[in-house]
Design a protein around this motif. Structure first.
Motif, PDB file in Angstrom:
ATOM      1  N   LYS A  24       0.848  -1.198   0.000  1.00  0.00           N
ATOM      2  CA  LYS A  24       0.000   0.000   0.000  1.00  0.00           C
ATOM      3  C   LYS A  24       0.876   1.238   0.000  1.00  0.00           C
ATOM      4  CE  LYS A  24      -4.024   2.178   0.753  1.00  0.00           C
ATOM      5  NZ  LYS A  24      -3.788   3.556   0.422  1.00  0.00           N
ATOM      6  N   VAL A  25       0.515   2.207  -0.816  1.00  0.00           N
ATOM      7  CA  VAL A  25       1.239   3.477  -0.896  1.00  0.00           C
ATOM      8  C   VAL A  25       0.235   4.614  -0.728  1.00  0.00           C
ATOM      9  CG1 VAL A  25       2.632   4.992  -2.369  1.00  0.00           C
ATOM     10  CG2 VAL A  25       2.984   2.517  -2.444  1.00  0.00           C
ATOM     11  N   ASN A  26       0.590   5.587   0.102  1.00  0.00           N
ATOM     12  CA  ASN A  26      -0.194   6.814   0.235  1.00  0.00           C
ATOM     13  C   ASN A  26       0.653   7.962  -0.285  1.00  0.00           C
ATOM     14  OD1 ASN A  26      -2.374   5.541   1.540  1.00  0.00           O
ATOM     15  ND2 ASN A  26      -1.305   5.655   3.483  1.00  0.00           N
ATOM     16  N   MET A  27       0.131   8.665  -1.276  1.00  0.00           N
ATOM     17  CA  MET A  27       0.807   9.818  -1.862  1.00  0.00           C
ATOM     18  C   MET A  27       0.100  11.082  -1.379  1.00  0.00           C
ATOM     19  SD  MET A  27       3.196   8.571  -3.915  1.00  0.00           S
ATOM     20  CE  MET A  27       3.642  10.134  -4.609  1.00  0.00           C
ATOM     21  N   LEU A  28       0.849  11.981  -0.783  1.00  0.00           N
ATOM     22  CA  LEU A  28       0.308  13.264  -0.346  1.00  0.00           C
ATOM     23  C   LEU A  28       0.966  14.354  -1.188  1.00  0.00           C
ATOM     24  CD1 LEU A  28       0.570  12.705   3.510  1.00  0.00           C
ATOM     25  CD2 LEU A  28      -1.414  12.325   2.029  1.00  0.00           C
ATOM     26  N   ARG A  59      -0.105  20.170  -4.503  1.00  0.00           N
ATOM     27  CA  ARG A  59      -0.624  20.868  -5.689  1.00  0.00           C
ATOM     28  C   ARG A  59      -1.322  19.864  -6.610  1.00  0.00           C
ATOM     29  NH1 ARG A  59       4.967  23.947  -7.328  1.00  0.00           N
ATOM     30  NH2 ARG A  59       5.163  21.945  -8.408  1.00  0.00           N
ATOM     31  N   ALA A  60      -2.598  20.111  -6.889  1.00  0.00           N
ATOM     32  CA  ALA A  60      -3.370  19.225  -7.770  1.00  0.00           C
ATOM     33  C   ALA A  60      -2.761  19.157  -9.165  1.00  0.00           C
ATOM     34  CB  ALA A  60      -4.821  19.690  -7.845  1.00  0.00           C
ATOM     35  N   GLU A  61      -2.124  20.226  -9.601  1.00  0.00           N
ATOM     36  CA  GLU A  61      -1.547  20.228 -10.946  1.00  0.00           C
ATOM     37  C   GLU A  61      -0.367  19.259 -11.092  1.00  0.00           C
ATOM     38  OE1 GLU A  61       0.132  24.068  -8.960  1.00  0.00           O
ATOM     39  OE2 GLU A  61      -1.770  22.989  -8.967  1.00  0.00           O
ATOM     40  N   ASP A  62       0.123  18.701  -9.988  1.00  0.00           N
ATOM     41  CA  ASP A  62       1.229  17.741 -10.053  1.00  0.00           C
ATOM     42  C   ASP A  62       0.754  16.289 -10.175  1.00  0.00           C
ATOM     43  OD1 ASP A  62       3.287  19.660  -9.865  1.00  0.00           O
ATOM     44  OD2 ASP A  62       3.115  19.704  -7.676  1.00  0.00           O
ATOM     45  N   VAL A  63      -0.555  16.048 -10.158  1.00  0.00           N
ATOM     46  CA  VAL A  63      -1.057  14.668 -10.172  1.00  0.00           C
ATOM     47  C   VAL A  63      -0.647  13.938 -11.447  1.00  0.00           C
ATOM     48  CG1 VAL A  63      -3.130  13.217 -10.196  1.00  0.00           C
ATOM     49  CG2 VAL A  63      -2.934  15.094  -8.543  1.00  0.00           C
ATOM     50  N   ALA A  64      -0.774  14.557 -12.607  1.00  0.00           N
ATOM     51  CA  ALA A  64      -0.407  13.884 -13.860  1.00  0.00           C
ATOM     52  C   ALA A  64       1.076  13.540 -13.873  1.00  0.00           C
ATOM     53  CB  ALA A  64      -0.778  14.753 -15.064  1.00  0.00           C
ATOM     54  N   GLU A  65       1.920  14.466 -13.467  1.00  0.00           N
ATOM     55  CA  GLU A  65       3.359  14.210 -13.399  1.00  0.00           C
ATOM     56  C   GLU A  65       3.655  13.113 -12.376  1.00  0.00           C
ATOM     57  OE1 GLU A  65       7.555  14.834 -14.176  1.00  0.00           O
ATOM     58  OE2 GLU A  65       5.722  15.141 -15.294  1.00  0.00           O
ATOM     59  N   MET A  66       2.953  13.134 -11.259  1.00  0.00           N
ATOM     60  CA  MET A  66       3.136  12.096 -10.251  1.00  0.00           C
ATOM     61  C   MET A  66       2.789  10.735 -10.833  1.00  0.00           C
ATOM     62  SD  MET A  66       1.446   9.905  -7.925  1.00  0.00           S
ATOM     63  CE  MET A  66      -0.177  10.594  -7.932  1.00  0.00           C
ATOM     64  N   ASN A  67       1.677  10.632 -11.544  1.00  0.00           N
ATOM     65  CA  ASN A  67       1.278   9.356 -12.132  1.00  0.00           C
ATOM     66  C   ASN A  67       2.323   8.843 -13.122  1.00  0.00           C
ATOM     67  OD1 ASN A  67      -1.155   8.658 -10.850  1.00  0.00           O
ATOM     68  ND2 ASN A  67      -2.288  10.114 -12.096  1.00  0.00           N
ATOM     69  N   THR A 102      -3.450   5.320  -2.476  1.00  0.00           N
ATOM     70  CA  THR A 102      -4.346   6.452  -2.263  1.00  0.00           C
ATOM     71  C   THR A 102      -3.543   7.704  -2.569  1.00  0.00           C
ATOM     72  OG1 THR A 102      -5.573   5.303  -0.531  1.00  0.00           O
ATOM     73  CG2 THR A 102      -5.711   7.716  -0.551  1.00  0.00           C
ATOM     74  N   THR A 103      -4.136   8.625  -3.308  1.00  0.00           N
ATOM     75  CA  THR A 103      -3.500   9.912  -3.592  1.00  0.00           C
ATOM     76  C   THR A 103      -4.388  11.008  -3.034  1.00  0.00           C
ATOM     77  OG1 THR A 103      -2.515   9.046  -5.620  1.00  0.00           O
ATOM     78  CG2 THR A 103      -2.636  11.442  -5.409  1.00  0.00           C
ATOM     79  N   LEU A 140       6.555  19.450  -1.512  1.00  0.00           N
ATOM     80  CA  LEU A 140       5.463  19.338  -2.471  1.00  0.00           C
ATOM     81  C   LEU A 140       4.797  17.965  -2.420  1.00  0.00           C
ATOM     82  CD1 LEU A 140       7.138  21.098  -5.529  1.00  0.00           C
ATOM     83  CD2 LEU A 140       5.585  22.077  -3.812  1.00  0.00           C
ATOM     84  N   LEU A 141       5.449  17.010  -1.738  1.00  0.00           N
ATOM     85  CA  LEU A 141       4.882  15.670  -1.637  1.00  0.00           C
ATOM     86  C   LEU A 141       5.498  14.927  -0.461  1.00  0.00           C
ATOM     87  CD1 LEU A 141       6.610  12.982  -3.617  1.00  0.00           C
ATOM     88  CD2 LEU A 141       7.269  15.337  -4.082  1.00  0.00           C
ATOM     89  N   GLU A 142       4.816  13.872  -0.098  1.00  0.00           N
ATOM     90  CA  GLU A 142       5.300  12.939   0.915  1.00  0.00           C
ATOM     91  C   GLU A 142       4.751  11.569   0.534  1.00  0.00           C
ATOM     92  OE1 GLU A 142       6.084  13.299   5.628  1.00  0.00           O
ATOM     93  OE2 GLU A 142       4.061  13.830   4.977  1.00  0.00           O
TER      94      GLU A 142
END
Length: 130
Positions: free
Chosen positions: A74-78, A81-89, A105-106, A118-120
């Motif tokens: 299981k991974v939780n991505m925090l 910035r919503a605009e980073d979701v595509a880059e995160m994926n 879960t993101t 910007l993330l954890e």
């Protein structure tokens, strides 16, 4: 009684009062891992660099705890910035792949403890019995 093995933080950067991970039985619980370098530097404002460094730190903690990226459950991505979701994926698919991927879960959150973060990444991994 089951013994808990605590994996301390590595590097010279002073972390908050926590263990990088804790292992109990066949599970390894990894604390939220931001994109800090071992000396405490962070690439302020650069999501990609922070993601890559967080994954590098995560890999290191997993190895010290007897796990690997392929044993993640299981991974939780925090993200802040919503605009980073595509880059995160995109980066996630490379770093955590190939499929099958762990459950995930993101969340986009209002803030993280350090405003430069910007993330954890937080996760649980399975480990071999010892």
């Amino acid at each position: 009684m089951t013994t808990v093995q605590h994996i301390p933080s590595a590097g010279t950067f002073k972390t908050p009062p926590l263990s990088a991970a804790a292992r109990i039985g066949n599970l390894l619980f990894v604390s939220g891992t931001p994109g800090y370098y071992p000396d405490g530097r962070i690439d302020e404002g650069d999501f990609g660099a922070q993601f890559d460094q967080a994954v590098a730190a995560l890999r290191e903690v997993l190895v010290r705890g007897g796990a690997s990226m392929r044993s993640l459950v299981k991974v939780n991505m925090l993200l802040t910035r919503a605009e980073d979701v595509a880059e995160m994926n995109r980066r996630y698919a490379e770093a955590f792949g190939p499929a099958p991927y762990p459950a995930r879960t993101t969340c986009v959150v209002a803030a993280l403890p350090d405003p430069r973060m910007l993330l954890e990444i937080e996760c649980v991994a399975g480990v071999e019995a010892t």
